[in-house]
Scaffold this motif. Structure first.
Motif, PDB file in Angstrom:
ATOM      1  N   ASN A 100      -7.406 -26.888  26.381  1.00  0.00           N
ATOM      2  CA  ASN A 100      -7.545 -26.080  25.171  1.00  0.00           C
ATOM      3  C   ASN A 100      -8.854 -25.303  25.190  1.00  0.00           C
ATOM      4  O   ASN A 100      -9.144 -24.551  24.277  1.00  0.00           O
ATOM      5  CB  ASN A 100      -7.500 -26.965  23.920  1.00  0.00           C
ATOM      6  N   PRO A 149       2.119 -20.713  22.613  1.00  0.00           N
ATOM      7  CA  PRO A 149       3.532 -21.076  22.730  1.00  0.00           C
ATOM      8  C   PRO A 149       3.838 -21.941  23.952  1.00  0.00           C
ATOM      9  O   PRO A 149       4.692 -22.820  23.881  1.00  0.00           O
ATOM     10  CB  PRO A 149       4.248 -19.730  22.814  1.00  0.00           C
ATOM     11  N   GLY A 151       1.988 -24.261  25.283  1.00  0.00           N
ATOM     12  CA  GLY A 151       1.653 -25.641  24.923  1.00  0.00           C
ATOM     13  C   GLY A 151       2.686 -26.258  23.994  1.00  0.00           C
ATOM     14  O   GLY A 151       3.050 -27.425  24.147  1.00  0.00           O
ATOM     15  N   ARG A 152       3.176 -25.469  23.040  1.00  0.00           N
ATOM     16  CA  ARG A 152       4.212 -25.986  22.135  1.00  0.00           C
ATOM     17  C   ARG A 152       5.510 -26.244  22.902  1.00  0.00           C
ATOM     18  O   ARG A 152       6.232 -27.210  22.619  1.00  0.00           O
ATOM     19  CB  ARG A 152       4.426 -25.015  20.970  1.00  0.00           C
ATOM     20  N   ASP A 155       5.179 -29.527  24.638  1.00  0.00           N
ATOM     21  CA  ASP A 155       5.394 -30.618  23.689  1.00  0.00           C
ATOM     22  C   ASP A 155       6.888 -30.853  23.468  1.00  0.00           C
ATOM     23  O   ASP A 155       7.349 -31.997  23.431  1.00  0.00           O
ATOM     24  CB  ASP A 155       4.726 -30.311  22.344  1.00  0.00           C
ATOM     25  N   LEU A 156       7.644 -29.758  23.317  1.00  0.00           N
ATOM     26  CA  LEU A 156       9.094 -29.844  23.108  1.00  0.00           C
ATOM     27  C   LEU A 156       9.775 -30.511  24.310  1.00  0.00           C
ATOM     28  O   LEU A 156      10.641 -31.360  24.148  1.00  0.00           O
ATOM     29  CB  LEU A 156       9.646 -28.432  22.882  1.00  0.00           C
ATOM     30  N   LEU A 179       8.215 -19.782  19.504  1.00  0.00           N
ATOM     31  CA  LEU A 179       7.445 -21.041  19.396  1.00  0.00           C
ATOM     32  C   LEU A 179       6.062 -20.819  18.786  1.00  0.00           C
ATOM     33  O   LEU A 179       5.430 -19.867  18.950  1.00  0.00           O
ATOM     34  CB  LEU A 179       7.292 -21.682  20.770  1.00  0.00           C
TER      35      LEU A 179
END
Length: 179
Positions: A100, A149, A151-152, A155-156, A179
């Motif tokens: 991050n 997006p 990173g999201r 996660d998904l 996302l």
């Protein structure tokens, strides 16, 4: 955990046949579901500082917190994947650290003597670099930004693997724009 950039989060595996790779990993290894993208939307791609338009297919799945990435090159654009294959190698091509704090971590790696060989971006706040240094023959380090997006999506993918029962082993890549 690595004391360099935290835990290794991804194993990048170069394959000749991504469909066969997904079958092997789901049928034999029990890893899935796979999120498949026939042409990864890479922007701002460079190799040795020169711009190119790569066509790579990618499949992503998780085994616990470890993400497995299967990569198949579809054109002859210069890349570290192509270099790996030209050496007659297949299999583990890179390990990735997720961040991050991309700029600070990139600077830290460069201060340690690492040099960027390949770079690009997948979605907003989804930059990546591969370092030229291969301290283990054929295996390099990727630094991958996971703020946006991408990173999201990761996660998904990890959530989908939790309790996966083997159904729908290959699924489409999520649309990063949503996302």
């Amino acid at each position: 955990m690595s004391n360099l950039l935290g835990p290794i989060r991804q194993l990048g595996i170069v394959v000749d046949d991504i469909e066969a790779g997904m079958r092997h990993w789901s049928d034999v290894m029990g890893v899935g579901p796979w999120f498949y993208n026939a042409q990864v939307p890479i922007e701002d791609y460079t190799y040795d500082g020169e711009s190119y338009a790569p066509h790579n297919s990618v499949a992503l799945a998780n085994s616990g917190d470890m993400q497995v990435e299967l990569i198949q090159t579809r054109n002859d654009v210069p890349s570290m994947y192509r270099d790996f294959m030209e050496k007659g190698l297949r299999g583990l091509q890179h390990v990735a650290f997720w961040t991050n704090t991309f700029d600070a971590d990139l600077e830290r790696m460069q201060e340690r003597g690492f040099t960027v060989k390949m770079s690009g971006r997948v979605g907003e706040n989804g930059r990546f670099v591969y370092f030229a240094e291969e301290h283990h023959p054929g295996t390099c380090i990727e630094l991958s930004e996971v703020l946006g997006p991408k990173g999201r999506m990761f996660d998904l993918i990890r959530a989908a693997a939790t309790g996966w029962d083997g159904t729908d082993p290959v699924r489409p890549f999520p649309d990063l724009a949503t996302l």
